[in-house]
Write a protein that holds these residues in place. Structure first.
Motif, mmCIF file in Angstrom:
data_model
loop_
_atom_site.group_PDB
_atom_site.id
_atom_site.type_symbol
_atom_site.label_atom_id
_atom_site.label_comp_id
_atom_site.label_asym_id
_atom_site.label_seq_id
_atom_site.Cartn_x
_atom_site.Cartn_y
_atom_site.Cartn_z
ATOM 1 N N ALA A 27 6.819 -45.077 20.883
ATOM 2 C CA ALA A 27 7.682 -45.211 22.059
ATOM 3 C C ALA A 27 6.907 -44.916 23.333
ATOM 4 C CB ALA A 27 8.875 -44.263 21.931
ATOM 5 N N VAL A 28 6.075 -43.880 23.296
ATOM 6 C CA VAL A 28 5.276 -43.516 24.465
ATOM 7 C C VAL A 28 4.335 -44.649 24.854
ATOM 8 C CG1 VAL A 28 3.463 -41.975 25.296
ATOM 9 C CG2 VAL A 28 5.412 -41.038 24.067
ATOM 10 N N VAL A 37 2.953 -36.833 26.096
ATOM 11 C CA VAL A 37 4.405 -36.771 26.012
ATOM 12 C C VAL A 37 4.864 -36.575 24.582
ATOM 13 C CG1 VAL A 37 4.676 -39.270 25.838
ATOM 14 C CG2 VAL A 37 6.550 -37.880 26.707
ATOM 15 N N ASP A 38 4.124 -37.140 23.605
ATOM 16 C CA ASP A 38 4.550 -36.963 22.212
ATOM 17 C C ASP A 38 4.447 -35.503 21.794
ATOM 18 O OD1 ASP A 38 1.800 -37.254 22.472
ATOM 19 O OD2 ASP A 38 1.544 -38.074 20.471
ATOM 20 N N GLU A 39 3.370 -34.799 22.238
ATOM 21 C CA GLU A 39 3.257 -33.383 21.934
ATOM 22 C C GLU A 39 4.350 -32.572 22.635
ATOM 23 O OE1 GLU A 39 0.600 -35.206 22.509
ATOM 24 O OE2 GLU A 39 -0.819 -34.845 20.888
ATOM 25 N N CYS A 40 4.668 -32.961 23.873
ATOM 26 C CA CYS A 40 5.732 -32.265 24.601
ATOM 27 C C CYS A 40 7.069 -32.432 23.884
ATOM 28 C CB CYS A 40 5.836 -32.790 26.029
ATOM 29 S SG CYS A 40 4.443 -32.346 27.110
ATOM 30 N N CYS A 41 7.333 -33.647 23.436
ATOM 31 C CA CYS A 41 8.588 -33.907 22.725
ATOM 32 C C CYS A 41 8.616 -33.189 21.386
ATOM 33 C CB CYS A 41 8.776 -35.407 22.530
ATOM 34 S SG CYS A 41 8.926 -36.317 24.075
ATOM 35 N N VAL A 52 12.046 -37.080 25.044
ATOM 36 C CA VAL A 52 11.480 -38.223 25.763
ATOM 37 C C VAL A 52 12.239 -38.448 27.065
ATOM 38 C CG1 VAL A 52 11.084 -40.712 25.691
ATOM 39 C CG2 VAL A 52 10.617 -39.318 23.668
ATOM 40 N N VAL A 53 13.567 -38.360 27.003
ATOM 41 C CA VAL A 53 14.378 -38.557 28.197
ATOM 42 C C VAL A 53 14.095 -37.465 29.219
ATOM 43 C CG1 VAL A 53 16.738 -38.665 29.090
ATOM 44 C CG2 VAL A 53 16.179 -39.779 26.937
ATOM 45 N N ILE A 54 14.001 -36.236 28.758
ATOM 46 C CA ILE A 54 13.695 -35.118 29.657
ATOM 47 C C ILE A 54 12.365 -35.354 30.354
ATOM 48 C CG2 ILE A 54 13.033 -32.677 29.697
ATOM 49 C CD1 ILE A 54 15.124 -32.208 27.498
ATOM 50 N N TYR A 55 11.404 -35.866 29.612
ATOM 51 C CA TYR A 55 10.084 -36.150 30.188
ATOM 52 C C TYR A 55 10.205 -37.145 31.340
ATOM 53 C CZ TYR A 55 5.043 -36.970 30.308
ATOM 54 O OH TYR A 55 3.738 -37.061 30.713
ATOM 55 N N PHE A 56 10.931 -38.236 31.096
ATOM 56 C CA PHE A 56 11.040 -39.267 32.124
ATOM 57 C C PHE A 56 11.951 -38.863 33.270
ATOM 58 C CE2 PHE A 56 9.014 -41.832 28.928
ATOM 59 C CZ PHE A 56 8.236 -42.687 29.691
ATOM 60 N N GLN A 57 12.786 -37.860 33.052
ATOM 61 C CA GLN A 57 13.608 -37.351 34.154
ATOM 62 C C GLN A 57 12.829 -36.394 35.049
ATOM 63 O OE1 GLN A 57 17.713 -36.928 31.681
ATOM 64 N NE2 GLN A 57 17.774 -36.116 33.766
ATOM 65 N N ASN A 58 11.644 -36.007 34.639
ATOM 66 C CA ASN A 58 10.859 -35.027 35.401
ATOM 67 C C ASN A 58 9.470 -35.555 35.726
ATOM 68 O OD1 ASN A 58 12.528 -32.306 35.398
ATOM 69 N ND2 ASN A 58 12.767 -33.195 33.362
ATOM 70 N N TRP A 59 9.375 -36.856 36.009
ATOM 71 C CA TRP A 59 8.087 -37.477 36.307
ATOM 72 C C TRP A 59 7.353 -36.773 37.443
ATOM 73 C CZ3 TRP A 59 4.758 -40.728 34.280
ATOM 74 C CH2 TRP A 59 5.170 -41.574 33.255
ATOM 75 N N LEU A 92 14.094 -44.474 17.318
ATOM 76 C CA LEU A 92 14.178 -43.014 17.314
ATOM 77 C C LEU A 92 15.604 -42.558 17.582
ATOM 78 C CD1 LEU A 92 12.777 -40.212 17.327
ATOM 79 C CD2 LEU A 92 12.343 -40.554 19.765
ATOM 80 N N CYS A 93 16.245 -43.184 18.554
ATOM 81 C CA CYS A 93 17.629 -42.837 18.879
ATOM 82 C C CYS A 93 18.571 -43.203 17.738
ATOM 83 C CB CYS A 93 18.054 -43.550 20.162
ATOM 84 S SG CYS A 93 17.214 -42.945 21.639
ATOM 85 N N LYS A 94 18.286 -44.323 17.089
ATOM 86 C CA LYS A 94 19.116 -44.731 15.955
ATOM 87 C C LYS A 94 19.033 -43.709 14.831
ATOM 88 C CE LYS A 94 19.871 -48.583 12.734
ATOM 89 N NZ LYS A 94 19.418 -49.935 12.313
#
Length: 314
Positions: free
Chosen positions: A123-124, A162-166, A186-193, A291-293
């Motif tokens: 995804a990243v 980002v994968d390690e952060c997630c 992943v969403v949190i990551y993209f909300q805090n660019w 992933l969401c599924k």
């Protein structure tokens, strides 16, 4: 606790990574010596060429085995310890064993970890490609307009971890399924660019300097050593390059990991997840949609309400 302090107190993981890398190099050298020795004894160029192919394939196999069966535990264990340190403010006692226990507890089998890691990484990568082509499409992400002003290398640094952060968020928020936490992560990551890319910019100079030193110094030392011993300097060059990569992986990558997770863990607990972002990111990445599924399926299986939009699975 500051990132530099966390890095210093979790250096055991970097030394373990170094040990695994050097073990790979040593086994590769031994294999090279064996196949080349056979070639010399048989005095055959054809055997030498076949030997080189065997050496190359053998080195890949050795690296794969070490990274697959040991490397994932070390990487995930380090991430678990970092997440716990930022959650509690203290490094767990006997951090290596603690990290391994957390990984085994969070992921019942290695297969679950591999599936999750590949989904997040995929995804990243897909989102990274999308970011490079359609920055304007992502105006809905807070701070996304700032990306245009950052060098592509800085974007790669941020997205590269980002994968390690997630994965860290799955340990930080361990009250829900790993797949759901990873999707949220992943969403949190993209909300805090904005915040995360600022830290990537700060660490970029250190990364560049460290990479140059880790790449040049081992090459220089091994070329001098091989020249002094009367051996082929080209082999010394190759060994130096490999050792440089190992050193970079062990220490520089570990440092970047701690720094990026430090930024991430500072904003993650206070971020209110924007669920409409799930659908928008899913349209950019099939892996994120999968992933969401999986997260939705896990939630359904345990009888919880699915917070993800119904159209995301399709």
């Amino acid at each position: 606790m500051k990132a530099n302090e966390v890095y210093t107190k979790t250096l055991k993981f970097a030394w373990i990574k170094l040990g695994m890398g050097l073990a790979t190099v040593l086994l590769s050298i031994i294999l090279f010596a064996i196949v080349m020795g056979i070639s010399v004894l048989m005095e055959s160029e054809e055997v030498g060429m076949i030997g080189l192919l065997i050496w190359f394939a053998g080195t890949l196999l050795i690296s794969y085995i070490i990274n697959t069966y040991f490397g994932y535990l070390v990487k995930a264990g380090h991430v678990a310890v970092i997440a716990e340190t930022f959650r509690t403010g203290q490094v767990p006692a006997d951090e290596v064993n603690y990290g391994i226990r957390m990984v085994k507890s969070r992921f019942a089998t290695s297969n679950i970890y591999f599936v999750l890691d590949r989904l997040v990484s995929g995804a990243v990568n897909q989102l990274q490609s999308a970011v490079g082509k359609v920055e304007s499409f992502l105006d809905f992400v807070p701070g996304m307009s700032i990306i245009a002003g950052f060098a592509k290398s800085l974007i790669r640094i941020g997205l590269g971890y980002v994968d390690e952060c997630c994965l860290g968020y799955t340990f930080y928020n361990n009250q829900q399924s790993a797949f759901k936490s990873a999707a949220d992560g992943v969403v949190i990551y993209f909300q805090n660019w904005k915040t995360l890319l600022k830290d990537a910019a700060k660490v970029s100079l250190i990364v560049i300097i460290g990479t140059v030193v880790a790449s040049i110094l081992p090459v220089y030392l091994f070329v001098l050593l091989f020249k002094a011993l009367g051996w082929f300097t080209f082999i010394g060059f190759v060994v130096g390059v490999i050792v440089g990569c190992v050193v970079r992986y062990a220490f520089i990558d570990s440092y970047i990991l701690v720094r990026m997770m430090s930024s991430y863990m500072q904003v993650a607990p206070t971020t209110v997840i924007s669920f409409d972002l799930y659908g928008k990111l899913s349209r950019l990445s099939g892996k994120f949609r999968e992933l969401c599924k999986r997260a939705g399926n896990e939630i359904s299986n345990v009888g919880m309400n699915n917070p993800y939009p119904g159209n995301m699975a399709g």
